[in-house]
Design a protein around this motif. Structure first.
Motif, PDB file in Angstrom:
ATOM      1  N   GLU A  43       0.734  -1.122  -0.118  1.00  0.00           N
ATOM      2  CA  GLU A  43      -0.015  -0.077   0.087  1.00  0.00           C
ATOM      3  C   GLU A  43       0.850   1.174  -0.051  1.00  0.00           C
ATOM      4  O   GLU A  43       0.741   2.048  -0.695  1.00  0.00           O
ATOM      5  CB  GLU A  43      -0.892   0.112   1.198  1.00  0.00           C
ATOM      6  CG  GLU A  43      -2.055  -0.979   1.024  1.00  0.00           C
ATOM      7  CD  GLU A  43      -2.731  -1.294   2.608  1.00  0.00           C
ATOM      8  OE1 GLU A  43      -4.094  -1.327   2.130  1.00  0.00           O
ATOM      9  OE2 GLU A  43      -2.354  -0.909   3.570  1.00  0.00           O
ATOM     10  N   ARG A  44       1.916   1.391   0.932  1.00  0.00           N
ATOM     11  CA  ARG A  44       2.936   2.379   0.842  1.00  0.00           C
ATOM     12  C   ARG A  44       3.417   2.710  -0.637  1.00  0.00           C
ATOM     13  O   ARG A  44       3.657   3.559  -1.119  1.00  0.00           O
ATOM     14  CB  ARG A  44       3.785   2.191   1.852  1.00  0.00           C
ATOM     15  CG  ARG A  44       3.387   2.246   3.295  1.00  0.00           C
ATOM     16  CD  ARG A  44       4.385   1.931   4.441  1.00  0.00           C
ATOM     17  NE  ARG A  44       3.802   2.090   5.652  1.00  0.00           N
ATOM     18  CZ  ARG A  44       4.415   1.643   6.935  1.00  0.00           C
ATOM     19  NH1 ARG A  44       5.810   0.925   6.654  1.00  0.00           N
ATOM     20  NH2 ARG A  44       3.962   1.914   7.963  1.00  0.00           N
ATOM     21  N   ARG A  45       4.030   1.489  -1.267  1.00  0.00           N
ATOM     22  CA  ARG A  45       4.606   1.642  -2.421  1.00  0.00           C
ATOM     23  C   ARG A  45       3.600   2.198  -3.367  1.00  0.00           C
ATOM     24  O   ARG A  45       3.801   2.960  -4.457  1.00  0.00           O
ATOM     25  CB  ARG A  45       5.139   0.354  -3.103  1.00  0.00           C
ATOM     26  CG  ARG A  45       6.473  -0.115  -2.545  1.00  0.00           C
ATOM     27  CD  ARG A  45       7.370  -0.806  -2.967  1.00  0.00           C
ATOM     28  NE  ARG A  45       6.658  -2.054  -3.792  1.00  0.00           N
ATOM     29  CZ  ARG A  45       6.405  -3.023  -3.253  1.00  0.00           C
ATOM     30  NH1 ARG A  45       6.801  -3.450  -1.876  1.00  0.00           N
ATOM     31  NH2 ARG A  45       5.846  -4.223  -3.891  1.00  0.00           N
ATOM     32  N   GLY A  47       0.852   3.897  -3.051  1.00  0.00           N
ATOM     33  CA  GLY A  47       0.084   5.126  -2.442  1.00  0.00           C
ATOM     34  C   GLY A  47      -1.178   5.161  -2.588  1.00  0.00           C
ATOM     35  O   GLY A  47      -1.867   6.183  -2.414  1.00  0.00           O
TER      36      GLY A  47
END
Length: 301
Positions: A43-45, A47
């Motif tokens: 999810e962080r990668r 965004g």
């Protein structure tokens, strides 16, 4: 270019199907904390948030639904490519479901993949109104409310579900035992985009039988799964399957319609013989699962 591995796509598909990190981790034969962290890193990668977590359940966001649908197709295509490269014969079955996030198609597709490992399931999800003939070209399709309306299509019922009204727990009708047709003329009914679903037609037809017409919300949602978002005003009602209501978070109640209302899921196929190749495997697996899940018993009579 985004760095997303095939394994991460398998994680997304498993969590999306199980609606639980614990059950998904068991299916993937890995520890639950490791799976949770893997999804967080993804999810962080990307965004975007793929899943909303609460202490009781896991709900996919729109981005999560879209990625899971595409990920299933990518995984299946990779399996086919490996099969071709290694010379391992595989049957390919194209299945069309306009809303694969609903419980019935989720469970049915998972059963197809689990019980028929040599069957490569290619899933198409866009509605026929947008794709022209995806549903007709698919070897097998799953529809709710009625059979596929395509010349030469053959259909059989696979599951019957109760239909009711979803509302907030502070709605004026929340203490009612059932919801009558007149109730649906006094409160706005959530409208589903007609390009995606025939659900509005089902609601209109059911109310018409009882001499009523729905008062639709001025805004429409793109899909049945998102319908619960529209009732948070404490006034609107969302007409939906009982299994859809089971997937929503706390703060909502579901009441059955009266007179009793049910909607039927249909398996459909066009052109091919039901005893031929991949279609035969898909139908037999679907029928077996419906029987195991107790769906078939409700169709008798």
């Amino acid at each position: 270019m985004l760095d997303v591995s095939l394994r991460e796509l398998e994680y997304v598909v498993a969590v999306h199907r199980e609606r639980s990190f614990t059950r998904a981790a068991q299916h993937l034969h890995m520890a639950q904390p490791a799976l949770s962290q893997a999804i967080i890193r993804l999810e962080r990668r990307l965004g975007v948030m793929l899943f909303e977590r609460t202490s009781r359940r896991v709900d996919p966001t729109r981005a999560g639904n879209e990625l899971a649908a595409d990920a299933r197709d990518i995984i299946d295509r990779v399996r086919v490519a490996v099969s071709r490269a290694t010379g391992t014969p595989r049957h390919v079955l194209t299945v069309h479901v306009s809303e694969p996030a609903l419980e019935t198609p989720r469970r049915l597709l998972a059963a197809l993949r689990a019980t028929k490992p040599d069957l490569s399931v290619h899933l198409t999800t866009l509605p026929r109104a947008l794709t022209g003939d995806d549903a007709a070209r698919a070897q097998l399709s799953l529809t709710i409310g009625g059979p596929l309306e395509v010349p030469g299509a053959m259909s059989e019922p696979i599951r019957i579900e109760r239909v009711g009204a979803l509302m907030t727990d502070d709605h004026p009708l929340a203490s009612a035992g059932t919801i009558a047709p007149d109730d649906l003329t006094r409160h706005p009914v959530v409208s589903i985009d007609d390009q995606l679903s025939r659900w509005n037609r089902w609601v209109t037809d059911w109310l018409g039988i009882h001499g009523c017409q729905p008062r639709w919300t001025t805004s429409a949602v793109f899909g049945i799964v998102a319908g619960s978002d529209m009732v948070t005003d404490g006034e609107a009602l969302f007409i939906c399957l009982e299994s859809v209501a089971a997937d929503v978070r706390d703060g909502f109640v579901w009441k059955p319609l009266t007179p009793n209302a049910t909607a039927t899921w249909h398996l459909n196929w066009v052109g091919a013989r039901p005893d031929s190749g991949a279609l035969h495997e898909g139908l037999s697996a679907a029928r077996a699962y419906a029987n195991t899940a107790g769906w078939a018993g409700h169709l008798i009579g």
